[in-house]
Design an enzyme around this catalytic site. Structure first.
Site, PDB file in Angstrom:
ATOM      1  N   LYS A 201       8.480   7.639   6.599  1.00 33.32           N
ATOM      2  CA  LYS A 201       7.194   6.953   6.746  1.00 33.32           C
ATOM      3  C   LYS A 201       7.390   5.458   6.491  1.00 33.32           C
ATOM      4  O   LYS A 201       8.500   4.928   6.622  1.00 33.32           O
ATOM      5  CB  LYS A 201       6.173   7.573   5.787  1.00 33.32           C
TER       6      LYS A 201
ATOM      7  N   ASP B 202       0.121  12.454   5.011  1.00 36.39           N
ATOM      8  CA  ASP B 202      -0.102  11.136   4.414  1.00 36.39           C
ATOM      9  C   ASP B 202      -0.680  11.213   3.003  1.00 36.39           C
ATOM     10  O   ASP B 202      -0.734  10.197   2.299  1.00 36.39           O
ATOM     11  CB  ASP B 202      -1.039  10.300   5.291  1.00 36.39           C
TER      12      ASP B 202
ATOM     13  N   SER C  49       4.998  16.269  14.472  1.00 36.10           N
ATOM     14  CA  SER C  49       4.676  14.838  14.499  1.00 36.10           C
ATOM     15  C   SER C  49       3.570  14.584  15.502  1.00 36.10           C
ATOM     16  O   SER C  49       3.780  14.698  16.720  1.00 36.10           O
ATOM     17  CB  SER C  49       5.904  13.999  14.862  1.00 36.10           C
TER      18      SER C  49
END
Length: 449
Positions: free
Chosen positions: A354, A327, A174
């Site tokens: 998300k 993403d 992350s």
């Protein structure tokens, strides 16, 4: 709801060839960090190419609330007059970060080692997302967090009065968690160490070095060890934000699946920790080329040319590539639906937390449009229909997620029947010019209100 009082239903209709130049906005990750690090300097940081989506504008408002002067001039450049490391003032009002997980987590980190208290909130999507992954390591510095059950916003952060440096191994890949810890470490004495098992996007490390922080990155026992010396005097910078590869993904992928298309997307940042999608597309057989490769502001940049690629085939995307394209899996699944064979995506459990559960959101919408999808906790597969064979014709729910919305709008451009969205308003959070940009290339996207 992303600045909108009510949903904006949209429809994307099968279109002719897409062609032209797609000048996508500035990189969202670098835009957030430019504003935050500019605030942590004494003096003026000048930023050109800043993404003016709602997410980044919310970060600009937050930096003002913490004492910085943040203004845009007539030429479009942004100017941040910072308060220095440890100079944050206590906000008078609640900090509303809208839809931005990156914004809220980085800001929490930046203020967590200052002796102030701030309350954070966001929209319905952000307020449902877990924050403990950030507040747990911030507690090691001495900060305290009180939020709703499950570690959710609204949340009050009480900054550490006497911060201590920490050594923290990030449990899951992350960049947001890593960056929050590093930003907190700026105002802690001594050395803060962050350890990554897998490399994630490294904009924070690059930019901290550019702003004058003492930071080193080493490989030790197969892990990435980042060491930051606290309490530096950061130096104001002139920053040219490269164009966002995550935004570029949409016109690039649309061109690959719409017959006859030829689209140039100039000036895209190709940081190796962000370019996984483009590597994957080329492995699938996409006609995607890099032109005019160069370096700008310490970041690799190139112009991308994408042409219609009817012979793409499904592949297994390596799990270790997930961090460099996390993403982009929603729009990759749209390409996979137009390829032949099965595309397998593993190591993607981060997608579950998300702006929405992106695996579930995409699986539902793809199935509704005639595409076979299988999924598990940290994997999913899409069985392609082949070029021009996606049925389409369904309405999908976007779950207040900008990337889900844009992905299905791209699906509609190449499907046999139009694809509808329940709400396209969240697109403005990251890509406010998406509709006119795609229309300029030849897409047929309409609002249904």
């Amino acid at each position: 709801m992303s600045g909108q009082d009510s949903p904006i239903p949209m429809i994307s209709t099968p279109c002719g060839a897409l062609s032209g130049v797609a000048e996508v906005p500035g990189d969202k990750s670098i835009s957030h960090r430019s504003l935050i690090l500019g605030t942590m300097c004494v003096g003026e940081t000048r930023i050109t190419g800043l993404l003016e989506g709602e997410d980044v504008l919310d970060t600009a408002k937050a930096m003002r609330a913490f004492g910085a002067e943040v203004e845009k001039d007539e030429d479009g450049a942004w100017h941040v007059h910072g308060v220095g490391v440890g100079g944050f003032t206590e906000p008078d009002q609640v900090i509303d970060c809208g839809n931005s997980g990156t914004g809220v987590r980085l800001i929490m980190g930046a203020m967590a080692t200052s002796p102030i208290t701030a309350c954070f909130t966001g929209d319905a999507s952000l307020n449902s997302r877990p924050m403990a992954r950030v507040t747990d390591p911030l507690a090691l510095f001495g900060a305290r967090a009180v939020g709703r059950s499950g570690g959710r916003l609204p949340m009050v952060i009480e900054g550490a009065r006497a911060p201590v440096p920490v050594r923290y191994e990030v449990p899951v890949p992350s960049a947001q968690v890593k960056s929050a810890v590093l930003l907190a470490g700026l105002n802690a004495p001594g050395q803060t160490v962050v350890i990554e098992k897998e490399a994630t996007r490294d904009h924070t490390e690059r930019m901290l070095e550019g702003f004058g922080a003492e930071i080193t990155v080493e490989e030790q026992d197969g892990k990435r060890v980042i060491t930051l010396t606290g309490q530096p005097e950061l130096q104001p910078q002139v920053i040219a934000v490269p164009r966002d590869p995550s935004s570029a993904a949409f016109p690039v992928c649309a061109a690959l699946i719409v017959p006859g298309s030829d689209v140039l997307v100039p000036g895209i940042g190709l940081n190796p920790t962000r370019a996984g999608l483009f590597t994957t597309l080329r492995e699938m057989g996409a006609e995607l080329t890099y032109e005019n490769e160069r370096e700008e502001g310490g970041e690799p940049v190139a112009d991308l040319r994408a042409r219609y690629s009817p012979d793409m085939r499904g592949i297994e995307v390596p799990a270790e590539r997930a961090a460099s394209m996390i993403d982009e899996y929603p729009i990759l699944s749209v390409v996979a639906a137009n390829a032949s064979g099965q595309t397998v995506m593993r190591g993607v459990k981060e997608l579950r937390v998300k702006e929405s559960d992106r695996i579930e959101a995409m699986a539902r919408g793809l199935r509704a449009n005639g595409i076979t999808v299988e999924d598990g906790e940290d994997w999913w597969t899409v069985t392609g229909c082949g070029a021009g064979q996606v049925p389409g014709g369904a309405e999908v729910e976007t779950f207040l997620d900008h990337r889900i919305a844009m992905s299905f709008l791209c699906l509609g451009m190449a499907a046999q029947s139009a694809v509808q969205l329940d709400d396209g308003a969240p697109v403005a959070t990251s890509f406010p010019i998406f509709e006119p940009l795609m229309a300029g290339l030849g897409a047929d996207i309409r609002r249904m209100t």
